[in-house]
Design a protein around this motif. Sequence first.
Motif, PDB file in Angstrom:
ATOM      1  N   SER A   9      74.647  30.430 -14.997  1.00  0.00           N
ATOM      2  CA  SER A   9      75.206  30.460 -16.347  1.00  0.00           C
ATOM      3  C   SER A   9      74.032  30.471 -17.307  1.00  0.00           C
ATOM      4  N   GLY A  10      73.996  31.433 -18.160  1.00  0.00           N
ATOM      5  CA  GLY A  10      72.884  31.537 -19.091  1.00  0.00           C
ATOM      6  C   GLY A  10      72.709  32.964 -19.552  1.00  0.00           C
ATOM      7  N   THR A  11      71.501  33.335 -19.892  1.00  0.00           N
ATOM      8  CA  THR A  11      71.200  34.644 -20.448  1.00  0.00           C
ATOM      9  C   THR A  11      70.364  35.440 -19.459  1.00  0.00           C
ATOM     10  N   ARG A  12      70.760  36.674 -19.209  1.00  0.00           N
ATOM     11  CA  ARG A  12      70.193  37.474 -18.124  1.00  0.00           C
ATOM     12  C   ARG A  12      68.684  37.613 -18.209  1.00  0.00           C
ATOM     13  N   GLU A  13      68.147  37.817 -19.403  1.00  0.00           N
ATOM     14  CA  GLU A  13      66.704  38.040 -19.545  1.00  0.00           C
ATOM     15  C   GLU A  13      65.875  36.822 -19.138  1.00  0.00           C
ATOM     16  N   TYR A  14      66.486  35.653 -19.124  1.00  0.00           N
ATOM     17  CA  TYR A  14      65.774  34.427 -18.762  1.00  0.00           C
ATOM     18  C   TYR A  14      66.135  33.954 -17.352  1.00  0.00           C
ATOM     19  N   ARG A  15      66.901  34.725 -16.628  1.00  0.00           N
ATOM     20  CA  ARG A  15      67.384  34.345 -15.300  1.00  0.00           C
ATOM     21  C   ARG A  15      66.236  34.342 -14.288  1.00  0.00           C
ATOM     22  N   PRO A  16      66.105  33.325 -13.446  1.00  0.00           N
ATOM     23  CA  PRO A  16      65.009  33.286 -12.475  1.00  0.00           C
ATOM     24  C   PRO A  16      65.169  34.387 -11.435  1.00  0.00           C
ATOM     25  N   PRO A  17      64.077  35.019 -11.017  1.00  0.00           N
ATOM     26  CA  PRO A  17      64.176  36.163 -10.092  1.00  0.00           C
ATOM     27  C   PRO A  17      64.732  35.800  -8.733  1.00  0.00           C
ATOM     28  N   GLU A  18      64.595  34.548  -8.310  1.00  0.00           N
ATOM     29  CA  GLU A  18      65.097  34.164  -6.989  1.00  0.00           C
ATOM     30  C   GLU A  18      66.623  34.208  -6.917  1.00  0.00           C
ATOM     31  N   PHE A  19      67.285  34.102  -8.070  1.00  0.00           N
ATOM     32  CA  PHE A  19      68.744  34.228  -8.034  1.00  0.00           C
ATOM     33  C   PHE A  19      69.142  35.661  -7.691  1.00  0.00           C
ATOM     34  N   LYS A  20      68.388  36.623  -8.215  1.00  0.00           N
ATOM     35  CA  LYS A  20      68.680  38.027  -7.918  1.00  0.00           C
ATOM     36  C   LYS A  20      68.375  38.369  -6.468  1.00  0.00           C
ATOM     37  N   THR A  21      67.276  37.822  -5.929  1.00  0.00           N
ATOM     38  CA  THR A  21      66.865  38.188  -4.570  1.00  0.00           C
ATOM     39  C   THR A  21      67.541  37.345  -3.497  1.00  0.00           C
ATOM     40  N   GLU A  22      67.849  36.076  -3.807  1.00  0.00           N
ATOM     41  CA  GLU A  22      68.381  35.168  -2.795  1.00  0.00           C
ATOM     42  C   GLU A  22      69.765  34.629  -3.125  1.00  0.00           C
ATOM     43  N   GLY A  23      70.206  34.814  -4.370  1.00  0.00           N
ATOM     44  CA  GLY A  23      71.511  34.298  -4.761  1.00  0.00           C
ATOM     45  C   GLY A  23      71.541  32.796  -4.971  1.00  0.00           C
ATOM     46  N   ARG A  24      70.373  32.188  -5.137  1.00  0.00           N
ATOM     47  CA  ARG A  24      70.313  30.740  -5.338  1.00  0.00           C
ATOM     48  C   ARG A  24      69.013  30.390  -6.074  1.00  0.00           C
ATOM     49  N   TYR A  25      68.994  29.220  -6.678  1.00  0.00           N
ATOM     50  CA  TYR A  25      67.807  28.750  -7.392  1.00  0.00           C
ATOM     51  C   TYR A  25      67.910  27.243  -7.553  1.00  0.00           C
ATOM     52  N   HIS A  26      66.787  26.592  -7.821  1.00  0.00           N
ATOM     53  CA  HIS A  26      66.750  25.164  -8.104  1.00  0.00           C
ATOM     54  C   HIS A  26      66.504  24.953  -9.597  1.00  0.00           C
ATOM     55  N   GLY A  27      67.002  23.836 -10.105  1.00  0.00           N
ATOM     56  CA  GLY A  27      67.045  23.611 -11.541  1.00  0.00           C
ATOM     57  C   GLY A  27      65.699  23.635 -12.243  1.00  0.00           C
ATOM     58  N   ASN A  28      64.768  22.769 -11.835  1.00  0.00           N
ATOM     59  CA  ASN A  28      63.500  22.680 -12.560  1.00  0.00           C
ATOM     60  C   ASN A  28      62.652  23.948 -12.443  1.00  0.00           C
ATOM     61  N   PRO A  29      62.503  24.562 -11.259  1.00  0.00           N
ATOM     62  CA  PRO A  29      61.761  25.827 -11.211  1.00  0.00           C
ATOM     63  C   PRO A  29      62.388  26.922 -12.073  1.00  0.00           C
TER      64      PRO A  29
END
Length: 296
Positions: A203-223
């Motif tokens: 949930s958020g704005t695409r331009e600020y989305r972490p790249p690991e969500f696109k490649t792995e479908g998951r991410y951790h909060g602080n990174p």
Amino acid sequence: APSSCDPKGSSDQGQDETAVLIYERHAEDILSRYQFGRILGEGGFGIVYERKRLEDGLEVAVKLARKPRKMQYISIPGHPAPLPLEVALLILVNNREPKVKQIIQLLDWQDELDYYIMVLERPLPCTDLRNFFSLFRGTLSEFGARLVMWQVTHASIACSASGVLHRDIKMENILINPQTLETKLIDFGCGDLLKKSAYNYFSGTREYRPPEFKTEGRYHGNPATVWSLGVLLFKIVFGHFPGPSELRVINSGAWNQPGLSHECRLLIQCLLQLDPSRRIGLEEILCHSWFQSLSP
């Protein structure tokens, strides 16, 4: 850019009519304690009004937030009943001692059937960072950028320490006093409780989305927060979002940018590592040499 957590709303006219009905229906509720004012902003989230508190004339912002179809309530210490998620997150970050002045303060709130209402502090003068940067043709001096980034990073660290993930740190969610450059982080509507395990939705704005969500479908909060701060810093100093080719050069270690200090360039490289395990830790950012000439 719009946030993906903002549901598609009805027309502006429909929103205004709904707001009027709320005012008429609850003459004795929280809104009756404030003088009606103009609209400050509106969108899929609802409407934000300027208002003045009748008892002392305090200028505030009142947000009427439309409830999504699957409204999330959570329980937090000190409150016997579950609260709307955004309200609960603001209470958690506002309850820190000492108070973090770089985060907007929640002054009052009320839950309704289709909306929840939040009364927020309204610093004056202020505008959001996106509008502010338009006055400077999209960029700011490195000294000004460093002052702004220190405050936003401090607010982000305070959120993490409070167990809160903001998840939508961007120019539009940062208020700035154009005279003093004091900033405040606003709009926790895309946020969540911070957890150690990975998130598998964004949930958020695409331009600020972490790249690991696109490649792995998951991410951790602080990174993910560190990445969004890197995107923010890049946009502040260059006036545009980092593109794929720029990110590849930044990650290669051979990136050089005339007119940018060595320390600023190193910090951007630490923030915008495509591999989250190689990013600087959120709590370590303010210890970076780029910030050492600024005192808290």
